[in-house]
Design a protein around this motif. Structure first.
Motif, PDB file in Angstrom:
ATOM      1  N   HIS A   1     -28.223   9.887   8.971  1.00  0.00           N
ATOM      2  CA  HIS A   1     -27.404  10.520   9.999  1.00  0.00           C
ATOM      3  C   HIS A   1     -26.549   9.484  10.728  1.00  0.00           C
ATOM      4  O   HIS A   1     -25.399   9.749  11.075  1.00  0.00           O
ATOM      5  N   ARG A   2     -27.130   8.325  10.934  1.00  0.00           N
ATOM      6  CA  ARG A   2     -26.395   7.192  11.499  1.00  0.00           C
ATOM      7  C   ARG A   2     -27.193   5.929  11.212  1.00  0.00           C
ATOM      8  O   ARG A   2     -28.428   5.971  11.133  1.00  0.00           O
TER       9      ARG A   2
ATOM     10  N   THR B   1     -36.092   7.899  14.373  1.00  0.00           N
ATOM     11  CA  THR B   1     -35.201   8.079  15.516  1.00  0.00           C
ATOM     12  C   THR B   1     -34.990   6.746  16.215  1.00  0.00           C
ATOM     13  O   THR B   1     -35.832   5.846  16.153  1.00  0.00           O
ATOM     14  N   GLN B   2     -33.854   6.637  16.874  1.00  0.00           N
ATOM     15  CA  GLN B   2     -33.545   5.432  17.652  1.00  0.00           C
ATOM     16  C   GLN B   2     -32.763   5.859  18.888  1.00  0.00           C
ATOM     17  O   GLN B   2     -31.757   6.571  18.770  1.00  0.00           O
ATOM     18  N   GLY B   3     -33.251   5.457  20.044  1.00  0.00           N
ATOM     19  CA  GLY B   3     -32.596   5.859  21.283  1.00  0.00           C
ATOM     20  C   GLY B   3     -32.612   7.353  21.502  1.00  0.00           C
ATOM     21  O   GLY B   3     -31.717   7.903  22.153  1.00  0.00           O
ATOM     22  N   GLY B   4     -33.616   8.026  20.940  1.00  0.00           N
ATOM     23  CA  GLY B   4     -33.728   9.468  21.103  1.00  0.00           C
ATOM     24  C   GLY B   4     -32.913  10.279  20.119  1.00  0.00           C
ATOM     25  O   GLY B   4     -32.995  11.511  20.109  1.00  0.00           O
ATOM     26  N   ASP B   5     -32.119   9.615  19.275  1.00  0.00           N
ATOM     27  CA  ASP B   5     -31.276  10.317  18.302  1.00  0.00           C
ATOM     28  C   ASP B   5     -31.831  10.166  16.890  1.00  0.00           C
ATOM     29  O   ASP B   5     -32.391   9.128  16.529  1.00  0.00           O
ATOM     30  N   SER B   6     -31.637  11.196  16.078  1.00  0.00           N
ATOM     31  CA  SER B   6     -32.074  11.154  14.683  1.00  0.00           C
ATOM     32  C   SER B   6     -31.209  10.180  13.902  1.00  0.00           C
ATOM     33  O   SER B   6     -29.976  10.224  13.969  1.00  0.00           O
ATOM     34  N   ALA B   7     -31.847   9.278  13.158  1.00  0.00           N
ATOM     35  CA  ALA B   7     -31.119   8.285  12.366  1.00  0.00           C
ATOM     36  C   ALA B   7     -31.294   8.517  10.870  1.00  0.00           C
ATOM     37  O   ALA B   7     -30.321   8.534  10.111  1.00  0.00           O
TER      38      ALA B   7
ATOM     39  N   ALA C   1     -36.968   1.391  17.141  1.00  0.00           N
ATOM     40  CA  ALA C   1     -36.863   2.712  16.529  1.00  0.00           C
ATOM     41  C   ALA C   1     -38.274   3.198  16.217  1.00  0.00           C
ATOM     42  O   ALA C   1     -39.228   2.412  16.197  1.00  0.00           O
TER      43      ALA C   1
ATOM     44  N   SER D   1     -39.333  10.808   9.511  1.00  0.00           N
ATOM     45  CA  SER D   1     -38.214  11.053  10.419  1.00  0.00           C
ATOM     46  C   SER D   1     -38.090   9.840  11.329  1.00  0.00           C
ATOM     47  O   SER D   1     -39.031   9.499  12.057  1.00  0.00           O
TER      48      SER D   1
ATOM     49  N   ASP E   1     -33.727  10.730   7.810  1.00  0.00           N
ATOM     50  CA  ASP E   1     -34.783  11.612   7.320  1.00  0.00           C
ATOM     51  C   ASP E   1     -35.036  11.246   5.865  1.00  0.00           C
ATOM     52  O   ASP E   1     -34.090  11.009   5.102  1.00  0.00           O
TER      53      ASP E   1
END
Length: 287
Positions: A97-98, A135-141, A106, A133, A143
């Motif tokens: 996702h990013r 995540t980093q900084g609360g955002d999905s990175a 993370a 799954s 999957d």
């Protein structure tokens, strides 16, 4: 006569592991990325972690008392106690996702989503699916769907070439030091990658086994380089999926084959052994 290792009680115990979770937090240390870049012969990333490099992070540490015969964490602690001796990384499906940012923490949440018993040409098999799954900084990175296969040890495998035989033109092999360093970077204790005695006398392999994720990373790089070369350089990698099909040993000559893309969003590639056998297939998705 019923196979005692495949009876209903064994299946039920393994299947009861579905739903188990493990959460690991890690800092995306630039030092680790730098070492991996050196090993792979790639440039050190300026900010975002390149695709598949996250495999060098989030690796759960365990005391040696929790190690199994093969060097992995003993079955039954997180992964189910499959009644087979060999374990391999069968497939992976990574959606990005990013990119993960260097220097920041993370978190990876892993959950066992399936345990399936099957019978194939090589005998009884147990497939375990783990979904990650990140995540980093609360955002999905990221999957990821990770499939592990367990099976019995079969007949001894034969080497395609001797240690000192010439490597065919257009192919390459993996020096043992490359396998040692990759095992260290990914905190992978599996003895098939560093212990020749274990490989030959216990597993029946002719030598060290090349890591599936290492070959997948090289294939991913090759596919991305090809996309950049044919004019898709501005595209962003969204998905990378691969499946292992045959083993590769330290003396096995292989080459990376990327099918002509022509700017399409989906590309295909494979790892091909010098005997013509496809060791791995992969699909790369661009956006």
């Amino acid at each position: 006569m019923e196979n005692l290792r495949m009876n209903q009680a064994v299946r039920a115990e393994c299947e009861s592991y579905v739903g188990r979770e493990r959460v690991v937090a890690d800092t995306i240390a630039p030092e680790t990325a730098s070492k991996l870049a050196t090993l792979l012969g790639r440039r050190m990333p300026a900010e975002g972690l390149p695709p598949t490099w996250h495999w060098a992070y989030f690796n759960h540490g365990y005391p040696v008392t929790d190690a199994g015969e093969d060097g992995h964490e003993r079955l039954g602690l997180f992964l189910p106690p499959a009644p087979f001796h060999r374990r391999m990384w069968a497939a992976g499906d990574v959606t990005i996702h990013r990119p993960l940012q260097l220097g920041l923490q993370a978190t990876r949440r892993s959950i066992i989503t399936a345990v399936d018993f099957k019978t194939g040409k090589s005998g009884d098999l147990c497939f375990v699916t783990v979904e990650h799954s990140i995540t980093q900084g609360g955002d999905s990175a990221i999957d990821e769907i990770h499939t592990v296969v367990y099976r019995d040890r079969g007949l001894a495998e034969k080497a395609l070439r001797g240690q000192d035989d010439p490597v065919p033109e257009g192919f390459f092999v993996h020096p043992d030091m490359e396998l040692y360093f990759y095992s260290a970077l990914t905190h992978n204790g599996h003895r098939i990658h560093w212990d020749r005695g274990f490989c030959r006398t216990v597993e029946g392999y002719p030598g060290l086994v090349v890591h599936g994720p290492l070959m997948a990373t090289k294939l991913c790089h090759s596919m991305m380089d090809e996309a950049e070369a044919d004019g898709s350089g501005e595209a962003t990698l969204h998905r990378f999926a691969f499946r292992a099909q045959a083993p590769v040993f330290e003396t096995t000559p292989i080459r990376l084959v990327v099918e002509a893309g022509g700017g399409e969003a989906a590309r295909k590639g494979r790892v091909e052994r010098s005997d013509g056998v496809t060791a791995m297939t992969a699909t790369l998705g661009l956006t």
